[in-house]
Design an enzyme around this catalytic site. Sequence first.
Site, short mmCIF file in Angstrom:
data_model
loop_
_atom_site.label_atom_id
_atom_site.label_comp_id
_atom_site.label_asym_id
_atom_site.label_seq_id
_atom_site.Cartn_x
_atom_site.Cartn_y
_atom_site.Cartn_z
N HIS A 1 47.99 37.37 42.63
CA HIS A 1 47.82 37.89 43.99
C HIS A 1 47.59 36.75 44.98
O HIS A 1 48.15 36.71 46.07
CB HIS A 1 46.61 38.82 44.08
CG HIS A 1 46.72 40.07 43.25
ND1 HIS A 1 45.74 40.48 42.39
CD2 HIS A 1 47.70 41.00 43.16
CE1 HIS A 1 46.09 41.61 41.82
NE2 HIS A 1 47.29 41.96 42.26
N LYS B 1 43.01 56.37 39.96
CA LYS B 1 42.35 55.77 38.80
C LYS B 1 40.96 55.25 39.18
O LYS B 1 40.74 54.79 40.30
CB LYS B 1 43.20 54.62 38.26
CG LYS B 1 43.89 53.85 39.37
CD LYS B 1 44.98 52.93 38.92
CE LYS B 1 45.65 52.41 40.21
NZ LYS B 1 46.68 51.46 40.07
N ARG C 1 57.22 40.55 40.23
CA ARG C 1 57.13 39.69 39.06
C ARG C 1 58.19 39.98 38.03
O ARG C 1 58.65 39.13 37.31
CB ARG C 1 55.79 39.91 38.35
CG ARG C 1 54.66 39.10 38.86
CD ARG C 1 53.42 39.57 38.18
NE ARG C 1 53.50 41.04 38.02
CZ ARG C 1 52.55 41.79 37.52
NH1 ARG C 1 51.44 41.23 37.12
NH2 ARG C 1 52.69 43.09 37.42
N SER D 1 46.27 42.77 36.50
CA SER D 1 44.87 43.17 36.59
C SER D 1 44.41 43.94 35.37
O SER D 1 43.27 43.79 34.91
CB SER D 1 44.66 44.01 37.86
OG SER D 1 44.89 43.23 39.00
#
Lengths: 167, 167, 167, 167, 167, 167
Positions: free
Chosen positions: B25, B49, B98, B136
């Site tokens: 990030h 979540k 990515r 993450s």
Amino acid sequence: MSKPNTSEGLISVYPGTFDPLTYGHLDVIERAAKLFSTVIIAAAESTSKNTVLDINERISVIEGSVKHITNCRVEKFSGLLVDFAKQKNASVLIRGLRAVSDFEYEFQLALMNRKLAEDISTVFLMPHEKYTYVNSSLIRNLAMLGQDVSDFVPSPVQDALRQKFSK
Amino acid sequence: MSKPNTSEGLISVYPGTFDPLTYGHLDVIERAAKLFSTVIIAAAESTSKNTVLDINERISVIEGSVKHITNCRVEKFSGLLVDFAKQKNASVLIRGLRAVSDFEYEFQLALMNRKLAEDISTVFLMPHEKYTYVNSSLIRNLAMLGQDVSDFVPSPVQDALRQKFSK
Amino acid sequence: MSKPNTSEGLISVYPGTFDPLTYGHLDVIERAAKLFSTVIIAAAESTSKNTVLDINERISVIEGSVKHITNCRVEKFSGLLVDFAKQKNASVLIRGLRAVSDFEYEFQLALMNRKLAEDISTVFLMPHEKYTYVNSSLIRNLAMLGQDVSDFVPSPVQDALRQKFSK
Amino acid sequence: MSKPNTSEGLISVYPGTFDPLTYGHLDVIERAAKLFSTVIIAAAESTSKNTVLDINERISVIEGSVKHITNCRVEKFSGLLVDFAKQKNASVLIRGLRAVSDFEYEFQLALMNRKLAEDISTVFLMPHEKYTYVNSSLIRNLAMLGQDVSDFVPSPVQDALRQKFSK
Amino acid sequence: MSKPNTSEGLISVYPGTFDPLTYGHLDVIERAAKLFSTVIIAAAESTSKNTVLDINERISVIEGSVKHITNCRVEKFSGLLVDFAKQKNASVLIRGLRAVSDFEYEFQLALMNRKLAEDISTVFLMPHEKYTYVNSSLIRNLAMLGQDVSDFVPSPVQDALRQKFSK
Amino acid sequence: MSKPNTSEGLISVYPGTFDPLTYGHLDVIERAAKLFSTVIIAAAESTSKNTVLDINERISVIEGSVKHITNCRVEKFSGLLVDFAKQKNASVLIRGLRAVSDFEYEFQLALMNRKLAEDISTVFLMPHEKYTYVNSSLIRNLAMLGQDVSDFVPSPVQDALRQKFSK
């Protein structure tokens, strides 16, 4: 680290073969022109594949198609893209991403370009989804078969293709 | 069509959950900060979540990690991203790409956001390939198992995760 | 909107180069023949790439391989596929999908064809997974090296390839 | 092998959760209705995930949205899809394919269904590219935030979502 | 079923065109050499595409680049890969996987090879992520433009390319 | 650099949830057992998702299914996979690759594991294409609906699932 002191803003380069320029390319150019001070459309002079339009024809139809965008211009280039970008003081490379299959090739290229010139960033823009299926190769095929391509390319491109294939 | 008369340059928004912020990030933020006048890191307040770090912890560790970037700031947001962007006069959304699996979700989101706010462009940046595998969720797992995550996240994040999981 | 009043059912076209026809193609043809009244196998007359079998050889081995399917026939075509389909009163184009890499090209083609002829639908069928790895290019390589290809292509194709490469 | 003697043509089943039905789904239904005698929209009664609209609400809004298609009807189903299809004498399963990420899951499902019922074919249709980004999950989020979703779903769906989220 | 009684361990074959060998290839070779008793690097003698380096040059630079790996050797091959592997008593084919686009082609090839020789397994290894963007085609382009390629290929390859393109 | 002096050959670990073990998993185990001296099947003790079979049931059915493979054994593991592998002196992690969607997740995981333990290599094997569509989640659904799953899982798994769902 801070924003570079750029009184005139950032110069960007949008490279391609543009054989021919499509509405998909034009859409990317218009988006880039809103983000960066200058967009240099870099038409690849010589490519491994034969082009339908030669480099001067390609540049001429691009120029005819981007007249409404005041902060962009067209140039031919050969050799290494990042060298061309450095000469132009550009710090941004523009690439359009339409589909997953574009993605990986573009990624490899962007990584390689970053390795060759760390200061130049590749920025990916997304053309409108209505241009997903518009690619230069399909356009060339349609034009070769005498089909109307006015839904896919600007009128200077239509004229050039019509001339080319009515010969 | 021409470049909008922006004496102060373009404002960009980089949205995410950042649970936690990673070096991937951070790399995107640093790249964006070179391209646009302002980068607003928009941390999603509530997500479907459960997060490991709550919204204030997430904002605090991001602030601790981006001190060296003078033209960026962190804000919490809820509701519709494009509404948040409009409130901030932002014309650019930043997203990192990515991998192919990122690509399609990001594309759908970008198309939807364009439908909702035609004037806001999504710009995709590519984090360094050395962060390809840093996500993450893997970081949270490592931290939960008491592993050293100093290769993957800035030190304010390390501290926050260590505190959280040593409780 | 309602089902068109087609006393004779729908005509479908299955286009390809078929250089050569494989068991994967045959599987798609058999499936299509159960869904539509007529399946016209449209063999592309001239292609940009040189073919191992010429157009008459390709048609002849296809005919030899589909004798058991009463509602299909083979025709050569050149020019625009949707024009060919219109001439044949076909309202369906059949395409096989084996793999993700097929998917995007097929999608672009299908979108372009829909743009060119809104009334013609592209229908994707899935060949049996045991033919996932059977593609014409690998077959040509095997045949060129004198390998037995009887697991991958019907016997008329085997005969034609054997003749071609024993010359 | 020949076309089955079906005086009434083929029955197809289009399964889904439809929470809620979108214009993308509707586009697939309209296309299927041109290809097959009957389209049974099969709404999954119970799913692992909680739905925003319950099964009766989902069926009711689908019915309200497909009134113009004379050869389709809606039914709830639970249990194994191929068993449902067999009960209905259906020989075709319809699936929409929008993106590469759809592709693999759909393929696995189709292969499994073929293994379970060899006589039932899965047919993939491609919704209009303008619906590429329209998925039920994004619609639910928009509706939850009180956004106008009239560009993405038929009016019976809009009404149901408005009622649900204004409660 | 049990582990075959191989007093000398398993022989593996790593096939490729290697035009030229890159650090990505070398990384795969080093990893394979830790897993198997012998790694035979199989350089394809003739390929459909013209190579920049001829087969003897390619073999020579590979030999110069793998001197530090005691259990590997280089051989030229033509014809069917699995036949070559059988002659060498190899039971393993090594392939590098860098990206999704590699994946499907490699998979088709591996499935075909398994069909042709059930006893030979294809094993996929992952080169270091820092070589993700290093492919032979990009290297050839850089070398052709007179660029330094020392970050991407071992020094024997650099020398060969420099000689070739300074001619 | 040379082959490590391993008088007993290499130890490999094949990790997974195995809820339940399928013929696809078994196929990978059999292939791995031909390549490496020892295959340790590492069943994840606790996972974020609830499992249908508990850890002891999963281990018991795996043991019942791999009796014919002399050089493999089953163990439960929790915590970090590379730590487990180190404890077992394993230098190889085995992963099956079926589809592109597997690919990226597996790649991220493999890169992360390499970062955490440079000496442990991830080796990807390809299950037979006839198991492409066999995944544990589809199996659980079929079993829950009382379907026969004997084509997809070994008999100890069938028995365990039958018991579980007839309760």
